[in-house]
Motif scaffolding. Structure first.
Motif, PDB file in Angstrom:
ATOM      1  N   PRO A  19       0.688  -1.221   0.119  1.00 17.12           N
ATOM      2  CA  PRO A  19       0.081  -0.048  -0.030  1.00 17.12           C
ATOM      3  C   PRO A  19       0.790   1.212   0.030  1.00 17.12           C
ATOM      4  CG  PRO A  19       0.038  -1.162   2.164  1.00 17.12           C
ATOM      5  CD  PRO A  19       0.613  -1.850   1.400  1.00 17.12           C
ATOM      6  N   CYS A  20       0.330   2.375  -0.558  1.00 18.50           N
ATOM      7  CA  CYS A  20       1.032   3.737  -0.580  1.00 18.50           C
ATOM      8  C   CYS A  20       1.003   4.180   0.853  1.00 18.50           C
ATOM      9  CB  CYS A  20       0.389   4.689  -1.526  1.00 18.50           C
ATOM     10  SG  CYS A  20       1.011   6.145  -1.593  1.00 18.50           S
ATOM     11  N   ALA A  21       1.983   4.652   1.130  1.00 19.03           N
ATOM     12  CA  ALA A  21       2.033   5.446   2.605  1.00 19.03           C
ATOM     13  C   ALA A  21       1.026   6.653   2.667  1.00 19.03           C
ATOM     14  CB  ALA A  21       3.351   5.658   2.959  1.00 19.03           C
ATOM     15  N   ALA A  22       0.725   7.431   1.674  1.00 14.17           N
ATOM     16  CA  ALA A  22      -0.224   8.598   1.664  1.00 14.17           C
ATOM     17  C   ALA A  22      -1.619   8.024   1.451  1.00 14.17           C
ATOM     18  CB  ALA A  22       0.321   9.507   0.713  1.00 14.17           C
ATOM     19  N   CYS A  23      -1.893   7.300   0.232  1.00  5.41           N
ATOM     20  CA  CYS A  23      -3.319   7.290  -0.020  1.00  5.41           C
ATOM     21  C   CYS A  23      -3.723   5.960   0.459  1.00  5.41           C
ATOM     22  CB  CYS A  23      -3.621   7.522  -1.565  1.00  5.41           C
ATOM     23  SG  CYS A  23      -2.615   6.368  -2.399  1.00  5.41           S
ATOM     24  N   GLY A  24      -2.879   4.895   0.670  1.00  2.00           N
ATOM     25  CA  GLY A  24      -3.411   3.378   0.966  1.00  2.00           C
ATOM     26  C   GLY A  24      -3.697   2.679  -0.172  1.00  2.00           C
ATOM     27  N   ARG A  25      -3.525   3.050  -1.524  1.00  2.00           N
ATOM     28  CA  ARG A  25      -3.856   2.320  -2.557  1.00  2.00           C
ATOM     29  C   ARG A  25      -2.887   1.398  -3.056  1.00  2.00           C
ATOM     30  NH1 ARG A  25      -6.246   6.638  -7.173  1.00  2.00           N
ATOM     31  NH2 ARG A  25      -7.784   7.419  -6.147  1.00  2.00           N
ATOM     32  N   PRO A  26      -3.077   0.225  -3.153  1.00  2.00           N
ATOM     33  CA  PRO A  26      -2.154  -0.716  -3.584  1.00  2.00           C
ATOM     34  C   PRO A  26      -1.281  -0.565  -4.812  1.00  2.00           C
ATOM     35  CG  PRO A  26      -4.199  -1.653  -4.109  1.00  2.00           C
ATOM     36  CD  PRO A  26      -4.454  -0.556  -3.452  1.00  2.00           C
ATOM     37  N   MET A  27       0.049  -0.541  -4.444  1.00  2.00           N
ATOM     38  CA  MET A  27       0.865  -0.271  -5.840  1.00  2.00           C
ATOM     39  C   MET A  27       1.607  -1.620  -6.060  1.00  2.00           C
ATOM     40  SD  MET A  27       3.580   2.460  -4.193  1.00  2.00           S
ATOM     41  CE  MET A  27       4.230   2.180  -2.443  1.00  2.00           C
ATOM     42  N   ALA A  28       1.602  -1.891  -7.455  1.00  2.00           N
ATOM     43  CA  ALA A  28       2.266  -2.942  -7.923  1.00  2.00           C
ATOM     44  C   ALA A  28       3.823  -2.707  -8.117  1.00  2.00           C
ATOM     45  CB  ALA A  28       1.744  -3.658  -9.157  1.00  2.00           C
ATOM     46  N   TRP A  29       4.528  -3.643  -8.065  1.00  2.00           N
ATOM     47  CA  TRP A  29       6.124  -3.674  -8.252  1.00  2.00           C
ATOM     48  C   TRP A  29       6.116  -3.109  -9.805  1.00  2.00           C
ATOM     49  CZ3 TRP A  29       9.328  -5.787 -11.919  1.00  2.00           C
ATOM     50  CH2 TRP A  29      10.501  -5.748 -11.618  1.00  2.00           C
ATOM     51  N   ARG A  30       7.113  -2.142  -9.935  1.00  2.00           N
ATOM     52  CA  ARG A  30       7.524  -1.823 -11.353  1.00  2.00           C
ATOM     53  C   ARG A  30       9.048  -1.982 -11.763  1.00  2.00           C
ATOM     54  NH1 ARG A  30       4.772   4.581 -11.119  1.00  2.00           N
ATOM     55  NH2 ARG A  30       2.745   3.740 -10.613  1.00  2.00           N
ATOM     56  N   ARG A  31       9.563  -1.979 -12.828  1.00  2.00           N
ATOM     57  CA  ARG A  31      10.737  -2.402 -13.263  1.00  2.00           C
ATOM     58  C   ARG A  31      11.714  -1.301 -12.760  1.00  2.00           C
ATOM     59  NH1 ARG A  31      12.587  -4.507 -19.092  1.00  2.00           N
ATOM     60  NH2 ARG A  31      14.336  -5.415 -18.415  1.00  2.00           N
ATOM     61  N   ALA A  32      11.156   0.140 -12.633  1.00  2.00           N
ATOM     62  CA  ALA A  32      11.998   1.047 -12.506  1.00  2.00           C
ATOM     63  C   ALA A  32      12.455   1.045 -11.029  1.00  2.00           C
ATOM     64  CB  ALA A  32      11.296   2.528 -12.590  1.00  2.00           C
ATOM     65  N   TRP A  33      11.513   0.347 -10.037  1.00  2.00           N
ATOM     66  CA  TRP A  33      11.683   0.333  -8.687  1.00  2.00           C
ATOM     67  C   TRP A  33      12.336  -1.129  -8.263  1.00  2.00           C
ATOM     68  CZ3 TRP A  33       5.858   1.217  -7.500  1.00  2.00           C
ATOM     69  CH2 TRP A  33       5.460   2.879  -7.459  1.00  2.00           C
ATOM     70  N   ALA A  34      13.119  -1.737  -9.317  1.00  2.00           N
ATOM     71  CA  ALA A  34      13.607  -3.145  -8.897  1.00  2.00           C
ATOM     72  C   ALA A  34      14.827  -3.009  -7.900  1.00  2.00           C
ATOM     73  CB  ALA A  34      14.171  -3.737 -10.268  1.00  2.00           C
ATOM     74  N   ARG A  35      15.599  -1.919  -8.091  1.00  2.00           N
ATOM     75  CA  ARG A  35      16.717  -1.932  -7.150  1.00  2.00           C
ATOM     76  C   ARG A  35      16.282  -1.380  -5.852  1.00  2.00           C
ATOM     77  NH1 ARG A  35      21.380   0.414 -11.120  1.00  2.00           N
ATOM     78  NH2 ARG A  35      21.428  -1.660 -12.382  1.00  2.00           N
ATOM     79  N   ASN A  36      15.013  -0.618  -5.617  1.00  2.00           N
ATOM     80  CA  ASN A  36      14.968   0.022  -4.193  1.00  2.00           C
ATOM     81  C   ASN A  36      13.384  -0.201  -3.832  1.00  2.00           C
ATOM     82  OD1 ASN A  36      13.744   1.690  -6.159  1.00  2.00           O
ATOM     83  ND2 ASN A  36      14.420   3.491  -5.173  1.00  2.00           N
ATOM     84  N   TRP A  37      13.053  -1.417  -4.248  1.00  2.00           N
ATOM     85  CA  TRP A  37      11.482  -1.591  -3.888  1.00  2.00           C
ATOM     86  C   TRP A  37      11.042  -1.590  -2.523  1.00  2.00           C
ATOM     87  CZ3 TRP A  37       6.963  -1.660  -5.147  1.00  2.00           C
ATOM     88  CH2 TRP A  37       5.754  -2.365  -4.706  1.00  2.00           C
ATOM     89  N   ASP A  38      12.188  -1.782  -1.472  1.00  2.00           N
ATOM     90  CA  ASP A  38      12.030  -1.783  -0.222  1.00  2.00           C
ATOM     91  C   ASP A  38      11.818  -0.599   0.414  1.00  2.00           C
ATOM     92  OD1 ASP A  38      12.155  -4.628   0.231  1.00  2.00           O
ATOM     93  OD2 ASP A  38      14.352  -4.552   0.669  1.00  2.00           O
ATOM     94  N   GLU A  39      12.457   0.687  -0.199  1.00  2.00           N
ATOM     95  CA  GLU A  39      12.381   2.021   0.199  1.00  2.00           C
ATOM     96  C   GLU A  39      11.145   2.660  -0.532  1.00  2.00           C
ATOM     97  OE1 GLU A  39      15.350   0.888  -1.108  1.00  2.00           O
ATOM     98  OE2 GLU A  39      16.163   0.113   0.800  1.00  2.00           O
ATOM     99  N   VAL A  40      10.624   2.019  -1.696  1.00  2.00           N
ATOM    100  CA  VAL A  40       9.430   2.570  -2.177  1.00  2.00           C
ATOM    101  C   VAL A  40       8.127   2.804  -1.153  1.00  2.00           C
ATOM    102  CG1 VAL A  40       7.892   2.677  -4.070  1.00  2.00           C
ATOM    103  CG2 VAL A  40      10.006   2.024  -4.581  1.00  2.00           C
TER     104      VAL A  40
END
Length: 57
Positions: A19-40
């Motif tokens: 879930p997004c920390a601001a709006c709570g909507r679920p966000m799926a993994w993106r290729r651009a976030w591959a290296r820092n998925w834990d920090e997104v």
């Protein structure tokens, strides 16, 4: 598109999400976030800037 991308096309059900920390909507993994998925934490620039406060106002 040839190779693994062709096999993946349209199958987002197997991707991790959180879930997004601001709006709570679920966000799926993106290729651009591959290296820092834990920090997104946010799904978009608007949520990151704090303009979207969610349903509580």
């Amino acid at each position: 598109m040839n190779g693994p991308a062709r096999h993946f096309k349209g199958n987002k059900q197997s991707l991790p999400s959180k879930p997004c920390a601001a709006c709570g909507r679920p966000m799926a993994w993106r290729r651009a976030w591959a290296r820092n998925w834990d920090e997104v934490k946010y799904c978009s620039g608007a949520c990151r800037r704090g303009k979207h406060r969610g349903s509580d106002g």
